[in-house]
Design an enzyme around this catalytic site. Sequence first.
Site, short mmCIF file in Angstrom:
data_model
loop_
_atom_site.label_atom_id
_atom_site.label_comp_id
_atom_site.label_asym_id
_atom_site.label_seq_id
_atom_site.Cartn_x
_atom_site.Cartn_y
_atom_site.Cartn_z
N SER A 522 -3.84 83.30 -2.24
CA SER A 522 -4.20 84.04 -3.46
C SER A 522 -5.61 84.61 -3.30
CB SER A 522 -4.06 83.13 -4.67
OG SER A 522 -4.03 83.86 -5.86
N HIS A 635 4.64 82.81 -6.55
CA HIS A 635 3.25 82.53 -6.16
C HIS A 635 3.00 81.03 -5.95
CE1 HIS A 635 -0.78 84.19 -5.72
NE2 HIS A 635 -1.28 83.31 -6.57
#
Length: 662
Positions: A522, A635
Amino acid sequence: MTTNGLSVQDLFEFSFLSDPQLSPDGKWVVFVKKVINEKEKYQSNLFLMDVDSKEITQFTQGNFSDVQPRWSSNGRYIFFVSNRSGEQQIWNIAFNGGEASQVTTFKRGASQPVLSPDGKKLIVTVPLSAADSLEEKETKKEKTEEKLKPYITTNLQYKSDAKGFSDETFDHLVLIDLETGTQSLLTDGQYDHHSPAFSPNGMHVAYSANRSEDPEQTFFSDIYQVDLTTNGTEKLTSSDKRFYTPNYSPDGTKLSLLGDDLEYTGATLTRVWILDFATKELSCLTSEWDVECNDVAINDMGSGAASAGAVWSKTNDALFFLASELGSTSLYQVTLNKNITKVVGGKRQVYAFSTDKNQERFVYAVSQSATIPGDLFVSTLSGGDEQRLTAVNEHLLQTKTLSVPEDFHFKANDGTELQGWIMKPVGFKEGETYPLVLEIHGGPHAMYSHAFMHEFQVLAEKGYGVLFMNPRGSHGYGQQFVDAVRGDYGGIDYDDVMVAVDYALENYDWIDSSRLGVTGGSYGGFMTNWIVGHTNKFKAAVTQRSISNWLSFYGVSDIGYFFTEWEHKTTVIEDPEELWRISPLRYAKNIQTPLLILHSEHDYRCPIEQAEQLYVALKQQKKPTRFVRFPESNHELSRSGDPGLRIIRLDEITNWFDAYLK
């Protein structure tokens, strides 16, 4: 070199504990234990423990997801959320055993059970569309061939990493009379409603919601109170702060809240507040304390739990809450005159807590670097006589040699004190040198901590040293520290991580400076991409769920339109040149470091096109790269993704480093 550290495959052997709930009399604790079953899928069941004898009984059975257990006020029943009927619904089961019975049958399921003080009513959170009615029941869905339809929206927020494309439903609060079965809707409109709480007399319910004219463009969250006798709803706050998790004081005169004033947008510290019903006055109890009043520590053991908020003392004059400081998450108490004390501390992450009705005991869940992936402890209010209640992974850990992280402090280029950790490889021998992998966390407003990290142990078992630290932008070191990265991505944060590497090379002579690797996910993926575009210090890199292009991120991420402005203080419309300047893709021609790119197909936080752009730019230049795309994953792959894919992910990382650093 043969070692006996934690392997990639050992992920299958772990138990993951969460959401401990102490019974009203303090004698029992119910908790969720998640395992990976023989089909390599997650399975969560409820377990009961006698706190005095420490005897554990499996309370629910079967290959289901049984979560969010909550005691009835008399301790006779446990309500919980389960998918055993197909949808997630509320169930209950008698404490003395027997079959679980289904309480709700909503078409789209229900979650977050909250019981009234007298145990006669229940509030649940139900997703409803404008066309839904409460009477529509859950049905077993037959697989039928449906015609292809386009997805059409006029919303700004039309997708989320957690849920995918919006189905135009909103979370509403439904009150259920457990004696008659009557259901009534407490909320209305196209808004999400969260964190309901009953007043002590059971006559009022408080909750949080953003019911502004434009919730997609405003980010505050107000507190509302509904009077169950009149059904009248009152707004208690003034639409200029984000408040959540209201809790009533035992005497019903005040609410505790967690929240912030958004002064530093997404980098604003969460603080503890109280709202006085008599004066309608809000006061912040931790305004003078430069600490994040929430657990923001990172671990990869899936041990997160919904925040309990700030929990009142039975004497109405103090609150208990979790806060993150200097790489630890601890349980604190704040009095109404702002005295703050640590109740349960230590170099570890306390990630959940619960107390009994008389507050004679606290049960809390702990993750600790090399010894505790996640276990329960009990203590009294004074915190003086802590006892460990569980050791659910001891059967695995006692057969393994683990690397113990050592934390250290060092100075940034501007003199700011920074904190990092270093782990030696398993099987370390004095006089030999080893490769080192730098790990960079996501967020960026999160915190590496003294919590357990399976991934770091896997690298250590493979013969790598591991370096991790909290650069500017991280929580744990005050408001100015966490805010410092906004408007300076690739600047002060890059300096901080590189100073950490230099410090490690100077102070640990076992590190081979010619065999350095870097990885992160990320924001940590952005930093990995940025680093390899700005230095050749690292011989191999792995970028995960990363950002390579802030210009496209603005429009494709589920949070891009506001995150870009919050974090970079500009937008595509205002200053596209600045967003391109800080995009790693711009520097792809400089990248010499072999780069493995890992990304999930259904990542809507950092969509996979971010990886695709970087991969093509490197491949066209014939730079050493490899692209691994994980199907049906979002994610959260590294923390809660499909177990089999998590194994492949870890193998890909270690194989890449083995190829270039060994």
